[in-house]
Design a protein around this motif. Structure first.
Motif, PDB file in Angstrom:
ATOM      1  N   THR A  79       0.872  -1.180   0.000  1.00  0.00           N
ATOM      2  CA  THR A  79       0.000   0.000   0.000  1.00  0.00           C
ATOM      3  C   THR A  79       0.907   1.227   0.000  1.00  0.00           C
ATOM      4  OG1 THR A  79      -0.093   0.248   2.417  1.00  0.00           O
ATOM      5  CG2 THR A  79      -1.695  -1.250   1.403  1.00  0.00           C
ATOM      6  N   SER A  80       0.321   2.389   0.263  1.00  0.00           N
ATOM      7  CA  SER A  80       1.132   3.614   0.312  1.00  0.00           C
ATOM      8  C   SER A  80       2.055   3.641   1.525  1.00  0.00           C
ATOM      9  CB  SER A  80       0.217   4.846   0.330  1.00  0.00           C
ATOM     10  OG  SER A  80      -0.602   4.834   1.485  1.00  0.00           O
ATOM     11  N   LYS A  81       1.788   2.769   2.529  1.00  0.00           N
ATOM     12  CA  LYS A  81       2.624   2.744   3.737  1.00  0.00           C
ATOM     13  C   LYS A  81       3.335   1.410   3.943  1.00  0.00           C
ATOM     14  CE  LYS A  81      -0.078   6.202   6.261  1.00  0.00           C
ATOM     15  NZ  LYS A  81      -0.810   6.509   7.513  1.00  0.00           N
ATOM     16  N   VAL A  82       3.071   0.443   3.112  1.00  0.00           N
ATOM     17  CA  VAL A  82       3.716  -0.874   3.212  1.00  0.00           C
ATOM     18  C   VAL A  82       4.147  -1.289   1.804  1.00  0.00           C
ATOM     19  CG1 VAL A  82       3.460  -3.313   3.814  1.00  0.00           C
ATOM     20  CG2 VAL A  82       2.347  -1.559   5.220  1.00  0.00           C
ATOM     21  N   LEU A  83       5.414  -1.672   1.659  1.00  0.00           N
ATOM     22  CA  LEU A  83       5.922  -2.120   0.365  1.00  0.00           C
ATOM     23  C   LEU A  83       6.612  -3.471   0.551  1.00  0.00           C
ATOM     24  CD1 LEU A  83       6.483  -1.570  -2.639  1.00  0.00           C
ATOM     25  CD2 LEU A  83       8.612  -0.431  -1.939  1.00  0.00           C
ATOM     26  N   THR A  84       6.115  -4.476  -0.158  1.00  0.00           N
ATOM     27  CA  THR A  84       6.668  -5.825  -0.062  1.00  0.00           C
ATOM     28  C   THR A  84       7.381  -6.171  -1.360  1.00  0.00           C
ATOM     29  OG1 THR A  84       4.881  -6.471   1.429  1.00  0.00           O
ATOM     30  CG2 THR A  84       6.143  -8.237   0.393  1.00  0.00           C
ATOM     31  N   LEU A  85       8.679  -6.468  -1.240  1.00  0.00           N
ATOM     32  CA  LEU A  85       9.529  -6.765  -2.390  1.00  0.00           C
ATOM     33  C   LEU A  85      10.186  -8.130  -2.230  1.00  0.00           C
ATOM     34  CD1 LEU A  85      11.389  -3.340  -2.604  1.00  0.00           C
ATOM     35  CD2 LEU A  85       9.739  -4.159  -4.263  1.00  0.00           C
ATOM     36  N   GLU A  86      10.540  -8.715  -3.341  1.00  0.00           N
ATOM     37  CA  GLU A  86      11.323  -9.946  -3.361  1.00  0.00           C
ATOM     38  C   GLU A  86      12.660  -9.702  -2.641  1.00  0.00           C
ATOM     39  OE1 GLU A  86      13.860 -12.382  -6.782  1.00  0.00           O
ATOM     40  OE2 GLU A  86      12.436 -10.805  -7.340  1.00  0.00           O
ATOM     41  N   GLU A  87      13.065 -10.621  -1.787  1.00  0.00           N
ATOM     42  CA  GLU A  87      14.337 -10.462  -1.077  1.00  0.00           C
ATOM     43  C   GLU A  87      15.494 -10.867  -1.991  1.00  0.00           C
ATOM     44  OE1 GLU A  87      16.659 -11.756   3.047  1.00  0.00           O
ATOM     45  OE2 GLU A  87      14.865 -12.853   2.435  1.00  0.00           O
ATOM     46  N   LEU A  88      16.544 -10.045  -1.991  1.00  0.00           N
ATOM     47  CA  LEU A  88      17.745 -10.349  -2.764  1.00  0.00           C
ATOM     48  C   LEU A  88      18.836 -10.821  -1.815  1.00  0.00           C
ATOM     49  CD1 LEU A  88      17.920  -7.308  -5.240  1.00  0.00           C
ATOM     50  CD2 LEU A  88      16.711  -9.480  -5.494  1.00  0.00           C
ATOM     51  N   GLU A  89      19.419 -11.942  -2.128  1.00  0.00           N
ATOM     52  CA  GLU A  89      20.495 -12.495  -1.313  1.00  0.00           C
ATOM     53  C   GLU A  89      21.793 -12.458  -2.103  1.00  0.00           C
ATOM     54  OE1 GLU A  89      19.647 -16.322   0.250  1.00  0.00           O
ATOM     55  OE2 GLU A  89      17.766 -15.701   1.210  1.00  0.00           O
ATOM     56  N   GLY A  90      22.780 -11.814  -1.541  1.00  0.00           N
ATOM     57  CA  GLY A  90      24.078 -11.717  -2.216  1.00  0.00           C
ATOM     58  C   GLY A  90      25.051 -10.926  -1.384  1.00  0.00           C
ATOM     59  N   SER A  91      26.130 -10.498  -2.007  1.00  0.00           N
ATOM     60  CA  SER A  91      27.193  -9.758  -1.329  1.00  0.00           C
ATOM     61  C   SER A  91      27.126  -8.283  -1.702  1.00  0.00           C
ATOM     62  CB  SER A  91      28.561 -10.321  -1.718  1.00  0.00           C
ATOM     63  OG  SER A  91      28.651 -11.688  -1.387  1.00  0.00           O
ATOM     64  N   LYS A  92      27.269  -7.413  -0.709  1.00  0.00           N
ATOM     65  CA  LYS A  92      27.292  -5.978  -0.981  1.00  0.00           C
ATOM     66  C   LYS A  92      28.543  -5.623  -1.793  1.00  0.00           C
ATOM     67  CE  LYS A  92      24.711  -4.427   3.100  1.00  0.00           C
ATOM     68  NZ  LYS A  92      24.727  -3.555   4.290  1.00  0.00           N
ATOM     69  N   PHE A  93      28.453  -4.547  -2.546  1.00  0.00           N
ATOM     70  CA  PHE A  93      29.567  -4.121  -3.391  1.00  0.00           C
ATOM     71  C   PHE A  93      30.807  -3.754  -2.572  1.00  0.00           C
ATOM     72  CE2 PHE A  93      28.095  -2.876  -7.902  1.00  0.00           C
ATOM     73  CZ  PHE A  93      27.486  -4.111  -8.038  1.00  0.00           C
ATOM     74  N   THR A  94      30.635  -3.475  -1.293  1.00  0.00           N
ATOM     75  CA  THR A  94      31.781  -3.143  -0.444  1.00  0.00           C
ATOM     76  C   THR A  94      32.501  -4.386   0.075  1.00  0.00           C
ATOM     77  OG1 THR A  94      30.205  -2.946   1.392  1.00  0.00           O
ATOM     78  CG2 THR A  94      30.912  -0.904   0.323  1.00  0.00           C
ATOM     79  N   ASP A  95      31.872  -5.557  -0.022  1.00  0.00           N
ATOM     80  CA  ASP A  95      32.449  -6.800   0.499  1.00  0.00           C
ATOM     81  C   ASP A  95      33.178  -7.539  -0.632  1.00  0.00           C
ATOM     82  OD1 ASP A  95      33.124  -9.036   1.908  1.00  0.00           O
ATOM     83  OD2 ASP A  95      31.088  -9.484   2.613  1.00  0.00           O
ATOM     84  N   VAL A  96      34.386  -7.074  -0.937  1.00  0.00           N
ATOM     85  CA  VAL A  96      35.149  -7.614  -2.065  1.00  0.00           C
ATOM     86  C   VAL A  96      35.515  -9.080  -1.830  1.00  0.00           C
ATOM     87  CG1 VAL A  96      37.241  -7.357  -3.472  1.00  0.00           C
ATOM     88  CG2 VAL A  96      36.033  -5.317  -2.623  1.00  0.00           C
ATOM     89  N   GLN A  97      35.881  -9.422  -0.601  1.00  0.00           N
ATOM     90  CA  GLN A  97      36.277 -10.801  -0.303  1.00  0.00           C
ATOM     91  C   GLN A  97      35.118 -11.766  -0.512  1.00  0.00           C
ATOM     92  OE1 GLN A  97      39.358 -11.804   0.237  1.00  0.00           O
ATOM     93  NE2 GLN A  97      40.028  -9.668   0.077  1.00  0.00           N
ATOM     94  N   SER A  98      33.936 -11.363  -0.101  1.00  0.00           N
ATOM     95  CA  SER A  98      32.755 -12.211  -0.282  1.00  0.00           C
ATOM     96  C   SER A  98      32.451 -12.411  -1.768  1.00  0.00           C
ATOM     97  CB  SER A  98      31.557 -11.583   0.436  1.00  0.00           C
ATOM     98  OG  SER A  98      30.401 -12.356   0.245  1.00  0.00           O
ATOM     99  N   ILE A  99      32.654 -11.358  -2.569  1.00  0.00           N
ATOM    100  CA  ILE A  99      32.431 -11.467  -4.023  1.00  0.00           C
ATOM    101  C   ILE A  99      33.417 -12.460  -4.634  1.00  0.00           C
ATOM    102  CG2 ILE A  99      32.658 -10.189  -6.204  1.00  0.00           C
ATOM    103  CD1 ILE A  99      31.447  -7.778  -4.759  1.00  0.00           C
ATOM    104  N   ARG A 100      34.656 -12.417  -4.178  1.00  0.00           N
ATOM    105  CA  ARG A 100      35.650 -13.372  -4.682  1.00  0.00           C
ATOM    106  C   ARG A 100      35.287 -14.808  -4.274  1.00  0.00           C
ATOM    107  NH1 ARG A 100      39.896  -9.286  -3.408  1.00  0.00           N
ATOM    108  NH2 ARG A 100      40.655  -8.492  -5.426  1.00  0.00           N
ATOM    109  N   LYS A 101      34.740 -14.963  -3.059  1.00  0.00           N
ATOM    110  CA  LYS A 101      34.353 -16.309  -2.604  1.00  0.00           C
ATOM    111  C   LYS A 101      33.216 -16.877  -3.455  1.00  0.00           C
ATOM    112  CE  LYS A 101      35.778 -15.864   2.247  1.00  0.00           C
ATOM    113  NZ  LYS A 101      35.308 -15.794   3.665  1.00  0.00           N
ATOM    114  N   LEU A 102      32.387 -15.990  -4.006  1.00  0.00           N
ATOM    115  CA  LEU A 102      31.311 -16.450  -4.897  1.00  0.00           C
ATOM    116  C   LEU A 102      31.858 -16.874  -6.255  1.00  0.00           C
ATOM    117  CD1 LEU A 102      28.505 -13.795  -4.177  1.00  0.00           C
ATOM    118  CD2 LEU A 102      28.524 -16.197  -3.473  1.00  0.00           C
ATOM    119  N   GLY A 103      33.153 -16.580  -6.489  1.00  0.00           N
ATOM    120  CA  GLY A 103      33.790 -16.985  -7.734  1.00  0.00           C
ATOM    121  C   GLY A 103      33.767 -15.940  -8.823  1.00  0.00           C
TER     122      GLY A 103
END
Length: 551
Positions: A235-259
């Motif tokens: 609604t105008s006060k509630v927004l439900t979105l699909e959850e995204l699971e991954g590594s933030k752009f600041t977490d370089v080591q985690s991105i490398r671990k994902l390959g």
């Protein structure tokens, strides 16, 4: 007039501003070392070292609530308006927002969606994932097992923001009427922009529509993923979105671990933003580290669609011209694009501003293209606009800010990354598009429609104009820039004339009194000395004003 219901809130604002404003003024006049606010007097948090003036203002915004927190957050992104030390302090407002109790959030969800929480979600985490000035985010799971995030507006926020905006509007109007500097910085225009942004952020349906626009724009791009909006739970006060699971752009080591190679991710992120700017004309205006993820399948995921920018054809052409001029070391193209984009100052200082820009870009033109940081160029532009008191148009400011922040975000992944290095092919492609017969034909068709409309309306408007002219009802409004000075000079001259007349009237009236009554106890010599002394005071004051203010 502000309704009486706002009196309590206005008193609360005044009390908080008095508390922190006193500290702000004390620091500004250099007396902070004599008033130890850091000891805890007036309710300030205790600490060893003194509070600075920007800290006092930031604490006042925090205590005043969501409207002023949002104001501080917006100001923290406007180096064209406020000094660096305030920007750095207001930036702390980004992550200092305490969460609202979960019970109150659940109540909002149930009232908005019209059902008990257990009937809506299979699971709803009570601990918030994130908290902002207007709302907070909770993880949840739908009945079919889909993982989602639910963004909920904090209770009472909308009412308080609307009250605060009415109070601020009254204050802005008073300042604009009595403070000359308010006209130069277009205080009313800035308030309207702030009010527009804040009211839009109260509408979560609008944010959902922005998400769907991005989803449509990137439907054919397999390296970008925009979360789905679940409208049945929004609604105008509630927004439900699909959850995204991954590594933030600041977490370089985690991105490398994902390959994945962080440098390749940075290039994809740049491609994503280039398409937003040059292809779609619709871009994400909040490239903060927490809004961009690398998903497990290698796609880039985006969240938070409250702040977006729109580029029309003319603005995109000017952007292409600006960047093309930078890549080709063409100062004329750069300056022409900057002026058409809206970077114009006081005509009296325009030549100096142009020289400043020429010196700035000449420095970058001497560098190899791959060494130019657009984020630094943007900051230099902001520095000059602040120095020359130029208030940037809101759409241009958002564009420049986003370019600078996007490059900084991608440099977290690859320190050697430069946005300018990936811009060239997009600029070349856009130049071909804007010069193509199809684009020109589309613009010609549009302009022909406007021209035909103007031709149809012209006879009627011309007839109305001549009728008003014949009837003597035509009025012209001329704005004289020196009006305020003229009025001020007239006021000074009238005051001097009044003082002179009063001095003469005083002397004459006293002379008439003495000559008519001639009291025995009154000596003429004493009268002449007294009148002369008073007249001398009046005359001396008048001459002092004349010499101090000039003729």
């Amino acid at each position: 007039m502000i309704a009486p219901k706002h009196v309590k809130r206005k008193a609360q604002i005044a009390k908080i501003l008095a508390k922190h404003g006193f500290g702000f003024i004390v620091e500004k006049v250099g007396l902070g070392r004599f008033v130890p606010f850091h000891w805890g007097i007036l309710g300030h948090p205790k600490r060893e070292h003194r509070y600075s003036a920007p800290e006092h203002l930031r604490m006042a915004f925090e205590e005043l609530g969501p409207t002023f927190i949002k104001l501080g957050q917006i100001l923290s992104t406007r180096p064209d308006l406020i000094p660096t030390e305030y920007i750095e302090e207001f930036a702390k407002l980004q992550d200092r927002i305490p969460p609202c109790p979960t019970e109150k959030i659940v109540k909002v969800v149930e009232e908005e969606l019209g059902a008990p929480l257990k009937e809506l979600f299979a699971e709803f985490e009570r601990e918030p994932l994130a908290s902002a000035s207007i709302g907070q985010v909770h993880r949840a799971r739908l009945k079919d097992g889909t993982r989602v995030v639910v963004k909920v507006q904090k209770p009472g926020v909308e009412l308080q923001i609307r009250q605060d905006l009415e109070i601020l509007e009254e204050l802005v109007k008073r300042l604009s009427a009595h403070w000359e500097a308010a006209e130069h910085i277009d205080l009313e225009g800035l308030f309207e922009e702030f009010s527009y942004v804040l009211r839009n952020e109260l509408d979560y349906e609008r944010e959902g529509r922005n998400a769907e626009t991005f989803r449509k724009n990137f439907l054919k791009d397999d390296y970008v993923h925009i979360p789905r909006v679940f409208w049945e739970y929004s609604t105008s006060k509630v927004l439900t979105l699909e959850e995204l699971e991954g590594s933030k752009f600041t977490d370089v080591q985690s991105i490398r671990k994902l390959g994945y190679d962080p440098k390749e991710v940075a290039r994809k992120g740049a491609d994503m933003y280039m398409n937003m700017f040059f292809r779609d004309g619709f871009f994400h205006g909040g490239p903060h580290p927490g809004n961009f993820f690398l998903l497990r399948d290698g796609r880039i995921g985006l969240v938070d669609f409250g702040m977006v920018g729109v580029l029309d054809d003319v603005m995109r052409i000017n952007l292409v011209q600006l960047l093309y001029g930078i890549t080709k070391n063409d100062m004329s193209l750069v300056m022409d694009a900057l002026y058409d984009l809206g970077i114009r100052g006081d005509p009296k200082r325009e030549s100096m501003l142009r020289k400043e820009f020429e010196v700035l870009f000449s420095y970058y033109f001497l560098k190899p293209l791959g060494e130019i940081k657009l984020s630094r160029v943007v900051n230099e532009i902001f520095r000059l606009t602040y120095r020359y008191r130029i208030t940037l148009p809101s759409d241009l400011f958002l564009l420049l800010k986003t370019i600078g922040m996007a490059e900084g975000l991608l440099m977290n992944l690859d320190p050697e990354f430069r946005m300018i290095s990936v811009i060239k092919p997009y600029v070349s492609r856009s130049r071909r598009v804007f010069a193509s017969p199809r684009f020109i034909a589309r613009q010609a068709e549009r302009n022909a429609l406007l021209l035909s409309k103007m031709l149809i309306q012209s006879p009627e408007k011309l007839k109305k104009f001549t009728s008003m002219l014949e009837a003597g009802k035509l009025e012209f409004s001329v704005k004289y820039e020196g009006e305020k000075r003229l009025v001020s000079d007239l006021r000074k001259d009238i005051n001097r004339l009044t003082l002179s007349i009063l001095t003469l009237a005083f002397i004459l009236s006293m002379a008439l009194v003495v000559s008519s009554y001639k009291p025995e106890f009154f000596r003429v010599e004493f009268f002449l000395i007294l009148v002369g002394f008073v007249a001398l005071i009046f005359f001396g004051g008048l001459m002092f004003k004349v010499f101090r203010e000039g003729t």
